[in-house]
Scaffold this motif. Structure first.
Motif, PDB file in Angstrom:
ATOM      1  N   ARG A 233     -40.986  55.307  84.228  1.00  0.00           N
ATOM      2  CA  ARG A 233     -41.554  55.609  85.653  1.00  0.00           C
ATOM      3  C   ARG A 233     -42.016  54.161  86.897  1.00  0.00           C
ATOM      4  N   LYS A 239     -38.373  56.975  89.220  1.00  0.00           N
ATOM      5  CA  LYS A 239     -38.502  57.748  90.256  1.00  0.00           C
ATOM      6  C   LYS A 239     -38.562  59.249  90.961  1.00  0.00           C
ATOM      7  N   SER A 272     -47.428  60.367  85.299  1.00  0.00           N
ATOM      8  CA  SER A 272     -47.183  59.420  84.059  1.00  0.00           C
ATOM      9  C   SER A 272     -47.623  59.537  82.994  1.00  0.00           C
TER      10      SER A 272
END
Length: 398
Positions: A233, A239, A272
């Motif tokens: 991440r 992303k 995440s």
């Protein structure tokens, strides 16, 4: 039962004609770049040889970690299952009808190699940095290994028990989708190949192995997957991309059946943290074996009866070895190898016809069975019984 002599040549002709047809009627697209560069022209083949496989975007781009899996995973059966099994697992998420496949293009080889190392102690890090500076004044050493710090125990046995190597390889697969005339990565699968045995040299140089319990391996694998997600991440390439993690438990180096995936987890593009894992109940069994008889007696007896019927009519028969793939404790696919000593082509044909009939008689319609007949000269015949097929497909090699 219909014997289709020359089936393999026909298949090759169809595949070749299909490929040329695909290129003639090519679907030209622009592949979106992950690093803000201009998109590249690409081609999507119009035809696929099977719904079990993804179409692969062309020109073919080898993985950036190409060759690493062969170096890191020592059992050839594990190498094949690790790659193809990961592709099979994500098909529930990325269908072969809607998505395209591409070997991993986002993770650099040096990154994967660094993650597979042990983490350094502070002393080891200083020594590594000192060595690096001797080569390059500006060299830095990244201490980002995912495997545990090596134990400082006195004996090799104690070191192995305290801190074995758990993670053996990391595999990236990219799944793309077409939108208009553009294709872009819509999802990534990350496979973690974990050791079931740790191999080391004891004090006097003798090779040793230590089994790593499944629950310990799983705990380590889940923690490593979370750490990998945290690192991904932070990279621009990852992303907003959904990621699926799958943990693969390798077999021993000498195993005659491959390992299997044991757990998976998926996160959306804006997550995440891995919130939960799903267990995967898959396993390969060797027939005959005590494990297959103990866990799947009915299937083991089918193989015993199949073998017995062959023995009754062909004195040159030398054995039947099968590999069964189970999912949720149900036999999904069976591959059989039969080595024989043949003295004439007529004998090959007679044997193949007989075995094809036995396959239809002994194995249920819902099961796919593939039988390969070999001699000292190589493969003599291929027999395939597809699911719900009324007759098998047979090819006898010239």
């Amino acid at each position: 039962m219909k014997t289709r002599i020359g089936l393999l040549l026909c298949c090759f002709s169809l595949i070749l004609s299909g490929c040329s047809l695909s290129l003639k009627n090519e679907d030209k697209v622009v592949q979106e770049s992950s690093n803000n560069k201009k998109g590249e022209d690409a081609i999507i083949p119009r035809y696929s040889i099977s719904n079990d496989y993804y179409k692969t975007i062309l020109p073919f781009k080898p993985s950036k970690t190409r060759g690493a899996v062969v170096s890191n995973v020592e059992n050839r059966l594990d190498i094949n299952e690790f790659e193809m099994g990961l592709m099979r697992i994500v098909q529930d998420q990325y269908s072969t009808d809607d998505y395209l496949y591409q070997e991993g293009q986002l993770l650099e080889k040096k990154t994967v190699e660094s993650w597979l190392k042990r983490k350094y102690t502070s002393g080891q890090l200083k020594e590594a940095e000192k060595s690096a500076r001797k080569i390059n004044v500006n060299a830095t050493v990244v201490n980002d290994g995912l495997n545990p710090i090596e134990s400082n125990a006195k004996s090799e046995d104690a070191k192995a028990k305290a801190a074995p190597i758990y993670l053996n390889h990391i595999l990236e697969q990219d799944y793309l989708k077409k939108s208009g005339k553009e294709v872009k990565i819509e999802g990534v699968a990350i496979g973690l190949a974990m050791n079931s045995y740790y191999y080391y040299q004891e004090e006097h140089g003798y090779p040793r192995e230590m089994e790593i319990k499944k629950d310990v391996m799983l705990k380590q694998g889940r923690a490593m997957a979370q750490e990998i997600l945290t690192r991904l991440r932070k990279m621009d390439e990852f992303k907003d991309i959904p990621i699926t993690f799958a943990i693969f438990r390798q077999q021993s180096q000498s195993s005659v059946v491959p390992g299997s995936f044991v757990a998976k987890a998926s996160v959306s593009g804006n997550e995440s943290t891995i919130s939960g894992w799903d267990n995967i109940n898959e396993k390969y069994y060797l027939f005959p074996s005590s494990a297959a008889t103990a866990d799947h007696r009915d299937d083991a007896m089918k193989m015993v009866n199949f073998k017995s019927d062959i023995e009754n009519y062909f004195p040159n028969y030398t054995g039947v070895v099968g590999t069964g793939f189970y999912k949720d404790n149900e036999l999904i696919q069976l591959k059989i190898d039969i080595p024989m000593q043949f003295y004439s082509k007529a004998e090959v044909i007679a044997f193949t016809q007989y075995v094809a009939g036995l396959m239809m008689d002994h194995f249920p319609s819902y099961l796919k069975v593939e039988t390969n007949v070999f001699s000292a000269n190589g493969q003599e015949a291929l027999i395939v019984k597809e699911v719900d097929a009324k007759e098998p497909s047979v090819h006898i090699y010239n």
